[in-house]
Design a protein around this motif. Sequence first.
Motif, PDB file in Angstrom:
ATOM      1  N   GLU A 115      15.047  10.588 -16.622  1.00 37.39           N
ATOM      2  CA  GLU A 115      15.224   9.140 -16.788  1.00 37.39           C
ATOM      3  C   GLU A 115      15.474   8.804 -18.255  1.00 37.39           C
ATOM      4  O   GLU A 115      16.392   8.037 -18.577  1.00 37.39           O
ATOM      5  CB  GLU A 115      13.988   8.393 -16.275  1.00 37.39           C
ATOM      6  N   ARG A 116      14.684   9.407 -19.137  1.00 37.27           N
ATOM      7  CA  ARG A 116      14.889   9.175 -20.577  1.00 37.27           C
ATOM      8  C   ARG A 116      16.240   9.722 -21.031  1.00 37.27           C
ATOM      9  O   ARG A 116      16.999   9.046 -21.744  1.00 37.27           O
ATOM     10  CB  ARG A 116      13.766   9.855 -21.370  1.00 37.27           C
ATOM     11  N   ILE A 117      16.531  10.947 -20.638  1.00 34.75           N
ATOM     12  CA  ILE A 117      17.783  11.591 -21.050  1.00 34.75           C
ATOM     13  C   ILE A 117      18.981  10.778 -20.596  1.00 34.75           C
ATOM     14  O   ILE A 117      19.913  10.517 -21.366  1.00 34.75           O
ATOM     15  CB  ILE A 117      17.849  13.022 -20.473  1.00 34.75           C
ATOM     16  N   SER A 118      18.960  10.369 -19.335  1.00 34.64           N
ATOM     17  CA  SER A 118      20.123   9.675 -18.775  1.00 34.64           C
ATOM     18  C   SER A 118      20.316   8.304 -19.412  1.00 34.64           C
ATOM     19  O   SER A 118      21.445   7.863 -19.621  1.00 34.64           O
ATOM     20  CB  SER A 118      19.981   9.551 -17.258  1.00 34.64           C
ATOM     21  N   GLN A 119      19.226   7.615 -19.723  1.00 33.68           N
ATOM     22  CA  GLN A 119      19.354   6.307 -20.361  1.00 33.68           C
ATOM     23  C   GLN A 119      20.114   6.420 -21.679  1.00 33.68           C
ATOM     24  O   GLN A 119      21.006   5.614 -21.970  1.00 33.68           O
ATOM     25  CB  GLN A 119      17.973   5.703 -20.611  1.00 33.68           C
ATOM     26  N   GLN A 120      19.764   7.441 -22.476  1.00 34.98           N
ATOM     27  CA  GLN A 120      20.450   7.608 -23.755  1.00 34.98           C
ATOM     28  C   GLN A 120      21.916   7.989 -23.550  1.00 34.98           C
ATOM     29  O   GLN A 120      22.798   7.478 -24.237  1.00 34.98           O
ATOM     30  CB  GLN A 120      19.748   8.682 -24.581  1.00 34.98           C
ATOM     31  N   ALA A 121      22.164   8.879 -22.619  1.00 33.19           N
ATOM     32  CA  ALA A 121      23.541   9.329 -22.380  1.00 33.19           C
ATOM     33  C   ALA A 121      24.408   8.188 -21.869  1.00 33.19           C
ATOM     34  O   ALA A 121      25.528   7.971 -22.339  1.00 33.19           O
ATOM     35  CB  ALA A 121      23.544  10.488 -21.395  1.00 33.19           C
ATOM     36  N   TYR A 122      23.894   7.436 -20.900  1.00 35.14           N
ATOM     37  CA  TYR A 122      24.695   6.357 -20.316  1.00 35.14           C
ATOM     38  C   TYR A 122      24.909   5.235 -21.334  1.00 35.14           C
ATOM     39  O   TYR A 122      25.985   4.613 -21.378  1.00 35.14           O
ATOM     40  CB  TYR A 122      24.023   5.805 -19.061  1.00 35.14           C
TER      41      TYR A 122
END
Length: 881
Positions: A351-358
């Motif tokens: 969830e953390r990783i994807s938020q930054q990537a998106y």
Amino acid sequence: MRTAEIRRRFLDYFAERGHHRVASAPLPTPDPTLLFINAGMVPFKPYFTGEATPPWDRATSVQKCVRTLDIEEVGKTTRHGSFFQMNGNFSFGDYFKEDAIRFAWELSTNPQDQGGYGLDPDRIWATVHHSDDESREIWRRVSGLPDDRIVARGDEDNFWSMGVPGPCGPCSELYYDRGPAYGPAGGPEVDEDRYMEFWNLVFMQYERGAGPGKSGFPILGELPRRNIDTGMGLERMASLLQGVDNLYEIDETRPILDHAAKLTGVRYGADHENDVRLRVIADHVRTGLMLLADGTAPGNEGRGYVLRRILRRAVRATRLLGYQDPALPELLPVARDCMSPSYPELAEEFERISQQAYGEEDAFRKTLKQGTTVLDTAVEKTKADGGSTLAGAQAFLLHDTYGFPIDLTLEMAAEQGVEVDRDGFAALMAEQRERARADARNRKAGAADTAALRTVLDANGPTDWVAYEALETESTVLALLGPAGPLPVATAGDIVTVVLDRTPFYAESGGQDSDAGRLTGTSAEAEVLDVQRALPGLVVHQVRVTAGELAPGDTVRAAVDAEWRTGARQAHSGTHVLHAALRQILGPAALQAGSYNRPGYLRLDFPWRGALSPTVRSEVEEAANRALRQDLPVGVRWMPLAEAKELGALALFGETYGEKVRVVEIGGAWSRELCGGTHVQHASQVGTIALTGEASVGAGMRRVEAAVGVEGFAYLARERDLVAQLAEQLQAPREQLTERVGVLLERLKTADRTINELRRKESMGRATELAAAARDIAGTLAVTTTIDGDGGSARELALAIRDRLPERTPGVAVVGAGAGPKGVVVVAVNKAAKEAGRSAADVVKGLLGGRGGGSADVAQGGGIPAADLATTLDGLPGLLG
């Protein structure tokens, strides 16, 4: 055999043979010469160079690595990948060539049902250094390889060193023959596509002196302890065991490639250019996932810039293949599923990783829209002027103002047949970096050379650091250093670096600022400005001598400012409390990605998409202060890293941890983090935490700031006084202030609209009068006037004047607006003037010395003082005459 299984077998094999399993270090490395770990031996470098004593004689690891020097080649060949994993086994003065060769041969060739990889021994070749007859003989004896499959090679291929004086030695490499479909026969010297290298054994047995490159340096002698460093490329072994051509087609990358092909409607293998883009997507999405997982955040410098570039290259590749919707929400989950069998934390932290990537993709899509327009215009102008090279200044503008990476500018310009002045761009970037370095030097004046500090460390050993136990010590000055090296003495006013044999000063780390305090000797006084860990084990103090003379050998009282330390403890414990409160309210995705704290102040960065609402901010602040009111106990324990992780202690990104770690708990499991900072003993000692700000600090990253302790109470008192003053001035109860201010603001907006409308009508009423009074200048009717308005009002009036001038006579209207400190000039010309060769853009640039721009009809510029407008407009006759 799946890649995760290859990985497991490697670690199991060496663990059964007495090797300590060492977890992969995070990709960001504290080594100042590297951005990311780029080889499996990097975490063990201090043991090989003698900087530190290894805690084990044997070790094994599977290390995550990133190399980006050849990033433009990714996808173009099947060899280049930015992320890879290196399986390694290491010996620190224990076994040497015999066992290293035997281990590699056994694991490579043992049958798969016996725990090996089952490679065909008849297809394996070995290389040795041409001087290393010992290794050749061991290969014959251990493996039975014939002489013609043990190839002697020179220094370039089979001798290893770090490129600087230190350990070095011959190498031996293993290659696997993939068959005639991949190239001609004859061994690795003939074709390294057919003969794929999969294992490299480095025998560190010599010490080298200074010299260039991989050869030409002197060998100073044998090392007192001979070491082994080996590396087996995990992706290469997966390619061999899975029967695929390259790293893009193994089980950890091919699903990403296939999903990208499905999204874009492109078939892999049908077109080389499209294949390159699909491989870029597969490689870069996986690399971005792993960098984000290890705490790198997209940014404009250093590691952040590398990650930003990688993510944006992946996104752009999908767009070039025809897919215009957000791509990372489709591709990143596929990469997670590919990699999580080996790295379960990817699923836990997704969830953390994807938020930054998106968030980064969203920002890039906006950048593309804006920057592409600027780039296209610049390219069009370059071509129109007969050029074929885009100016370096234009490329720098795209980079500095619009966030366009230079590699993207190069790619997009090349697609339109235009080169870029890379030297000009590089010169401007160098100027910018030098300005930044100068600022840093001004802030950190007196920094000493690392080589000089290394000499001090070698001569005296590590600093006796007692910051946890004491605020004051009796210490000896081991060295004084300035930018040019050791100093015999420092006098009043000098800023120098001081090395003490022992110190109570906390050195800046983990987000906590260094201690303040004083050094007091019999003949000198000095103020401590900064404290750093310049080298592993060495604490250095930047000081300003305020009285007397300070010299090496002096005995001084090193005393931390007790008030400063109290404030530092409050701020650091407050950071932990605020972090726990954020995770309590927002969930586990709000994991700290950076922090800074000093007495009275803290800030904390965490991944999150979108601003926190006032309600959420209040909830976070309330949760933090509730913990303080409950007076939660603060405890510190040392324990093995594995045990700390089992307890659920948070390991924060950007930090490097050893096998034994310090765990700080506030309220037990409520806040449990690995931390080396100083802390209060009970939560109530923090005092209070008052949030003072919350803002974006990059795509998908937020920052909260807070005042702590006495400063927190002072901030709240100032807020209270401000509210009281407003209530008195507005004669309203405090609870009605928001409503009352809202009513006043709406009245002001209405009044502004009314005033602007009246001004507009007044200006429009003047348009006919001004047009009628136009002057004839060289056959062109010209009107100049100034108004007390903005650029929009000036544009509206200029167009109105122009439209009232005779249609068949060339006419130009020039209006200056001076409502602010800087003036704006708008020029409008009619059709007859254009036909006569007049251009609004030329006129505005002529008036403003080259500034401004627009079309032949209407143009605008500014940047001059409003007081100079009338004088500027007086220059019109000279332009038209």
